[in-house]
Design a protein around this motif. Structure first.
Motif, short mmCIF file in Angstrom:
data_model
loop_
_atom_site.label_atom_id
_atom_site.label_comp_id
_atom_site.label_asym_id
_atom_site.label_seq_id
_atom_site.Cartn_x
_atom_site.Cartn_y
_atom_site.Cartn_z
N GLN A 87 0.88 -1.17 0.00
CA GLN A 87 0.00 0.00 0.00
C GLN A 87 0.91 1.22 0.00
O GLN A 87 1.91 1.25 0.74
CB GLN A 87 -0.88 0.00 1.26
N LYS A 88 0.57 2.17 -0.82
CA LYS A 88 1.43 3.37 -0.95
C LYS A 88 1.77 3.97 0.40
O LYS A 88 0.88 4.16 1.23
CB LYS A 88 0.70 4.42 -1.77
N GLY A 89 3.04 4.25 0.63
CA GLY A 89 3.44 4.94 1.86
C GLY A 89 3.51 4.03 3.08
O GLY A 89 3.88 4.48 4.17
N GLU A 90 3.13 2.77 2.94
CA GLU A 90 3.16 1.84 4.09
C GLU A 90 4.28 0.81 3.87
O GLU A 90 4.63 0.51 2.74
CB GLU A 90 1.83 1.07 4.19
N PRO A 91 4.80 0.25 4.99
CA PRO A 91 5.81 -0.80 4.80
C PRO A 91 5.20 -2.03 4.11
O PRO A 91 4.01 -2.30 4.30
CB PRO A 91 6.25 -1.15 6.23
N LEU A 92 6.02 -2.74 3.35
CA LEU A 92 5.53 -3.95 2.68
C LEU A 92 5.28 -5.05 3.71
O LEU A 92 6.02 -5.16 4.69
CB LEU A 92 6.58 -4.45 1.68
N VAL A 93 4.22 -5.83 3.50
CA VAL A 93 3.91 -6.90 4.45
C VAL A 93 4.07 -8.26 3.76
O VAL A 93 3.26 -8.62 2.89
CB VAL A 93 2.45 -6.78 4.97
N PRO A 94 5.13 -9.03 4.11
CA PRO A 94 5.26 -10.36 3.50
C PRO A 94 4.15 -11.30 3.97
O PRO A 94 3.79 -11.29 5.16
CB PRO A 94 6.62 -10.85 4.00
N LEU A 95 3.61 -12.10 3.06
CA LEU A 95 2.56 -13.05 3.41
C LEU A 95 3.01 -14.44 2.98
O LEU A 95 3.62 -14.58 1.92
CB LEU A 95 1.27 -12.72 2.64
N LYS A 96 2.67 -15.42 3.79
CA LYS A 96 3.02 -16.79 3.40
C LYS A 96 2.02 -17.26 2.35
O LYS A 96 0.86 -16.86 2.36
CB LYS A 96 2.93 -17.71 4.61
#
Ligand SMILES: Nc1ncnc2c1ncn2[C@@H]1O[C@H](COP(=O)(O)OP(=O)(O)O)[C@@H](O)[C@H]1O
Ligand SMILES: C[C@@](O)(CCOP(=O)(O)O)CC(=O)O
Length: 620
Positions: free
Chosen positions: A214-223
């Motif tokens: 999401q723009k401006g947010e940290p990336l969230v790794p998903l399994k």
């Protein structure tokens, strides 16, 4: 520098949320099991050699020029060193000097210019940063990904490049820092190609699995569990800019409708994230809903709609991925989806548009990997026991031995001794005294080219087998890769070995090593069904040249024939194993391989002394 490094990195697709992500909603990118491979090899002399296999483009850069270039900016400008945490901003002055160097001295023309010049600049930048002392090397790039089709070829290249150069320079360790370092430097490379990328593509190619963005947010790794999909390319070019513009137009003309779609997309992505978190699966119904949303946003294409409709008739769900307006779609294949059903779908699609291209691959695969030669080690272990087997005498890097012309002058040298008594049949055993039933093997492995020479202390010059192997793309069409003279060509006999074909000896059959039954869980490769070589893409051939010299009056022909037959069995068996053991070796680092080799040396010695006979024998 590390002698030889091979790094692979996957491509990516957008699972959900393309276009709406531009307006601040969440999106999910997911890795795709099509890979770019970068091989970095130590090279004697004073040049750096780069080859982009896909376009047949190769280039040689003298080290002196590169040193000069590096020294021209090190004092005046901020040049990133690898260890700097913020090593992701490219100083514009440094960028300009690299631009000038590449464009003026090494400039490409025509189509290559737009496509590969930026890539080449990225290579120069990362190379200069990775090595404190610039060293000659050769770097080759191959990719299974279509370039510029929305499947992340550029990020996959960027990660394999960063991984290859950092590992070759001895910069990587075997922990999580690696991923972070490689990802940061892949991002630098992406900046050269894309100007201002979001960083999501290189993060997916580094970490694998799925990533929420999401723009401006940290990336969230998903399994994500490996989920099989059929990727279909419409072979229709599109402009991301133009398609993003279409959605902007909708926002301007009908902001309420635009907002409604944004809300729908947000709800959809959130549901999909929950699904990935709980089951690691892709839900076909979310894929279907997302496609409807993208159609409403007017970014689909008649060919994409046709793919989605045709899949639906087979009770399968599909959506476009990326910008749309052409490019690619993917069809979700349930776990119990038979190959026949996939083939039928492909035929139905081809019947409507014969330009389509297909890749049946897993999604959610692991990220970058450094792969090596596990099969050789395992094979020696299995063949050793009861006084017979393999003893490893030397295992070390070599340089300055030009194999086949001046190519491949550096690699790994091994010297082994094979104790064969029980492996030989009565006929051969009566020929030789015990002391002669020991073969010595010297091997120079400079993959893709390797040379092995087998000799025997007792027979000295009267016995020698040499095996040269050259691994090249294609289905075996090349006529003379080993550069034989016309005389040698006249004597040559060509034998095609199909690893999924008939075995020379039925006793060599092992169910677990049968490529016609095997599917790799890590790579999704296999099973190899009849005609596989015509369908597989990419496909590689190992061209083996076996020369055999046996001078013993009266036995020469018989022994030479026997050796040829034995070699054919060994090659078939080994290459079947390489494929069927892929889940064991895929992803091992070169250091892990070397550690395994040290351990196996000791184990082989113990096995030879203690355990019962193993492996194949000519008495079978
Ligand atoms: N195998 C490769 N070797 C060198 N450069 C590559 C390779 N693959 C991709 N690239 C670079 O990436 C660019 C394509 O990126 P892009 O248009 O974003 O498409 P994609 O969706 O495939 O990443 C190419 O023009 C080239 O600069
Ligand atoms: C349409 C968009 O959401 C994705 C574009 O993806 P691609 O160019 O097809 O790889 C644009 C963007 O996110 O920048």
């Amino acid at each position: 520098m590390v002698i030889e490094v091979k790094v692979t990195a996957p491509g990516k697709a957008i699972l959900h949320g393309e276009h709406t992500v531009v307006y601040g909603t969440k999106a999910i990118a997911i890795s795709v099991g099509l890979y770019t491979t970068v091989n970095v090899n130590k090279r004697p002399g004073s040049d750096v050699f780069v080859s982009f296999g896909e376009v047949g483009l190769s280039h040689t850069l003298p080290i002196e020029e590169l040193k000069e270039l590096k020294s021209s900016f090190s004092d005046n400008f901020r040049f990133q060193t690898i260890d700097k945490v913020d090593g992701v901003e490219i100083d514009p002055n440094v960028s300009k000097l690299i631009d000038d160097y590449v464009t003026l001295k090494n400039g490409f023309t025509g189509k290559l210019r737009s496509a590969f010049e930026a890539t080449f600049k990225a290579f120069v930048f990362v190379y200069l940063a990775a090595f404190d002392e610039l060293e000659p090397l050769s770097l080759t790039v191959e990719t299974e990904l279509p370039v510029g089709a929305g499947l992340g070829s550029s990020a996959s290249f960027a990660v394999a490049l960063a991984g290859g150069l950092l590992a070759a320079a001895g910069r990587t360790k075997h922990d999580s820092i690696d991923s972070d370092l490689i990802n940061r430097w892949a991002f630098v490379s992406e900046k050269f190609v894309h100007g201002n990328p979001s960083g999501i593509d290189n993060t997916v190619a580094t970490l694998g699995g799925a990533i929420m963005y999401q723009k401006g947010e940290p990336l969230v790794p998903l399994k994500c569990s490996n989920v099989r999909v059929l990727i279909v390319s419409t072979e229709t070019p599109r402009s991301t800019k133009e398609l993003v513009g279409r959605v902007a137009e909708l926002k301007e003309k009908n902001p309420d409708l635009h907002q409604k779609y944004m809300d729908e997309a947000t709800a959809l992505v959130e549901k999909a994230v929950e699904e990935l978190k709980s089951s690691g699966q892709i839900k076909p119904e979310y894929v279907e809903q997302n496609q409807v949303l993208l159609q409403n946003l007017k970014v689909s294409h008649p060919r994409l709609d046709m793919i989605v409709e045709t899949a639906k008739k087979k009770d399968l769900r599909a959506k476009l991925t990326g910008a749309g307006g052409g490019g690619c779609a993917f069809v979700v294949l349930p776990i119990d989806c038979s190959n026949e059903r996939v083939e039928e779908l492909k035929s139905n699609l081809i019947a409507q548009c014969d330009e389509l291209k297909f890749w049946s691959v897993p999604m959610g695969v692991s990220g970058y990997k450094i792969g090596q030669l596990w099969s050789v080690i395992e094979s020696s272990r299995r063949e050793t026991g009861g006084g017979d087997g393999v003893e490893i005498l030397v295992n070390e890097p070599f340089e300055n031995k030009p194999l086949i012309g001046n190519e491949f002058p550096a690699g790994q040298y091994t010297k082994k001794r094979y104790y064969l008594q029980s492996k030989l049949n009565g006929f051969v055993r009566t020929l030789l005294p015990n002391s002669a039933m020991v073969l010595e093997e010297a091997a120079w492995n400079a993959y893709p080219y390797c040379r092995t020479v087998i000799t025997n202390e007792y027979m000295k010059r009267d016995f020698e087998i040499s095996i040269e192997s050259y691994h090249l793309p294609g289905k075996g069409e090349l006529q003379n890769v080993h550069k034989l003279t016309p005389d040698q060509l006249a004597q040559r006999e060509v034998i095609m070995i199909d690893i999924a074909g008939e075995l020379l000896e039925s006793s060599d059959y092992i169910k677990e090593e049968d490529p016609t039954r095997f599917t790799s869980s890590k790579t999704g490769k296999g099973p190899l069904t009849p005609g596989w070589a015509n369908r597989a893409d990419p496909v590689m051939t190992c061209y083996k040249l076996v020369k055999c010299n046996f001078h013993w009056f009266g036995f020469q022909n018989r022994v030479e024939r026997y050796i040829q037959r034995m070699q054919q069995r060994v090659f078939t068996k080994f290459h079947r194993q390489v494929l069927c053991w892929v889940d064991n070796w895929f992803g091992l680092t070169i250091e892990e391989i070397r550690e395994l080799e040290v351990a196996i040396k000791e184990e082989l010695e113990r096995q030879r002394a203690e355990t019962q006979l193993r492996g194949s024998s000519t008495r079978d």
